[in-house]
Design a protein around this motif. Sequence first.
Motif, PDB file in Angstrom:
ATOM      1  N   VAL A 177      59.116  48.867  53.207  1.00 36.00           N
ATOM      2  CA  VAL A 177      58.357  48.998  51.962  1.00 36.00           C
ATOM      3  C   VAL A 177      57.443  47.792  51.751  1.00 36.00           C
ATOM      4  N   ASP A 216      52.606  50.411  48.658  1.00 34.42           N
ATOM      5  CA  ASP A 216      52.173  50.496  47.268  1.00 34.42           C
ATOM      6  C   ASP A 216      50.931  49.628  47.075  1.00 34.42           C
ATOM      7  N   MET A 220      61.461  56.637  46.038  1.00 35.82           N
ATOM      8  CA  MET A 220      61.500  57.006  47.444  1.00 35.82           C
ATOM      9  C   MET A 220      62.034  55.861  48.300  1.00 35.82           C
ATOM     10  N   ALA A 221      61.822  54.640  47.853  1.00 36.55           N
ATOM     11  CA  ALA A 221      62.309  53.467  48.585  1.00 36.55           C
ATOM     12  C   ALA A 221      63.782  53.188  48.322  1.00 36.55           C
ATOM     13  N   ARG A 248      63.743  52.621  56.734  1.00 33.49           N
ATOM     14  CA  ARG A 248      62.483  52.617  55.997  1.00 33.49           C
ATOM     15  C   ARG A 248      62.059  51.192  55.673  1.00 33.49           C
ATOM     16  N   VAL A 287      53.708  56.938  53.630  1.00 28.67           N
ATOM     17  CA  VAL A 287      53.314  57.362  52.287  1.00 28.67           C
ATOM     18  C   VAL A 287      52.736  56.145  51.585  1.00 28.67           C
ATOM     19  N   LEU A 291      60.314  55.537  58.188  1.00 25.75           N
ATOM     20  CA  LEU A 291      59.481  55.799  57.012  1.00 25.75           C
ATOM     21  C   LEU A 291      58.844  54.498  56.561  1.00 25.75           C
ATOM     22  N   SER A 305      55.472  46.370  48.729  1.00 27.20           N
ATOM     23  CA  SER A 305      55.310  46.527  47.284  1.00 27.20           C
ATOM     24  C   SER A 305      54.077  45.770  46.807  1.00 27.20           C
ATOM     25  N   LEU A 328      56.510  52.911  53.464  1.00 30.58           N
ATOM     26  CA  LEU A 328      56.014  53.123  52.104  1.00 30.58           C
ATOM     27  C   LEU A 328      55.116  51.951  51.717  1.00 30.58           C
ATOM     28  N   LEU A 337      57.155  55.968  44.142  1.00 28.90           N
ATOM     29  CA  LEU A 337      57.343  55.275  45.415  1.00 28.90           C
ATOM     30  C   LEU A 337      58.617  54.428  45.389  1.00 28.90           C
TER      31      LEU A 337
END
Length: 257
Positions: A79, A167, A47-48, A77, A196, A163, A81, A165, A44
């Motif tokens: 994210v 985690d 991807m980030a 995108r 994702v 996008l 985390s 992301l 991930l």
Amino acid sequence: MIEVQQVSYRVKEKALVNNVSLHASTGEFVVIMGANGAGKSTLLRMMAGGLKASAGRILLQGKPLQEYGIESLARKRSVLSQHYHIEFPMSAREIVMMGRYPYFNHEPHTDDETIVDEMMRSLEVETLAGRNYQTLSGGEAQKVQMSRVLAQIGRVSAENQKLLLLDEPVSHLDIKFQHQLLQAARSVSREYVAVVAVLHDVNLALKYADRICFMKEGEMIETLHEPASISTNLLRKVFDIDASIIDHGTEKFVIYR
């Protein structure tokens, strides 16, 4: 939206991720699962754009990830985390406004303020707006951070796809808010956003994912295009556990033994 092509990540002689391919299109909620140390979070982070792959390449809307500038990537995108500790005092609303930083220079625009308010309401954290972020519980902080990444996604369209992301996004949340957050992620995935997420709870993945990708020892070993096709043999292969699968109408549930 994003295409991971035979990507590896090595630290000295050890491959944390080995020859992994993965894709996610807008309109999809893709979940990555596996035991601890399987390479999920490392994948991930690549991807980030936070880690550079040792081999292979990652394309974001057909363009190599490394060709994006910092600001253009931040607008494309978002994210969430596992680590989001803040060292200095900020209000919860200021944290969410950080998601809008890529869109203005000095002062937020009216649209930025509106988006922040909308995202805080969507996760029921608007009452925390003036609270010092450092005084929030783990669950409260996680919902504020989710509001931030949704604010960073902002407005989307067919011409402006994004996008998201995630985690382990529900690790500090109780059951109600686990579902609230994943419902928010699934909802945004239906609006020109590819999502994702790394999850640990198989039952949550079965409920919300369009596709589940299983990793083990750095490799992608199985992809379920139909999550309902999950089997006890696959669970044993991935997690080394015995389980039963309960078929409840249109949904399936895993019970561990």
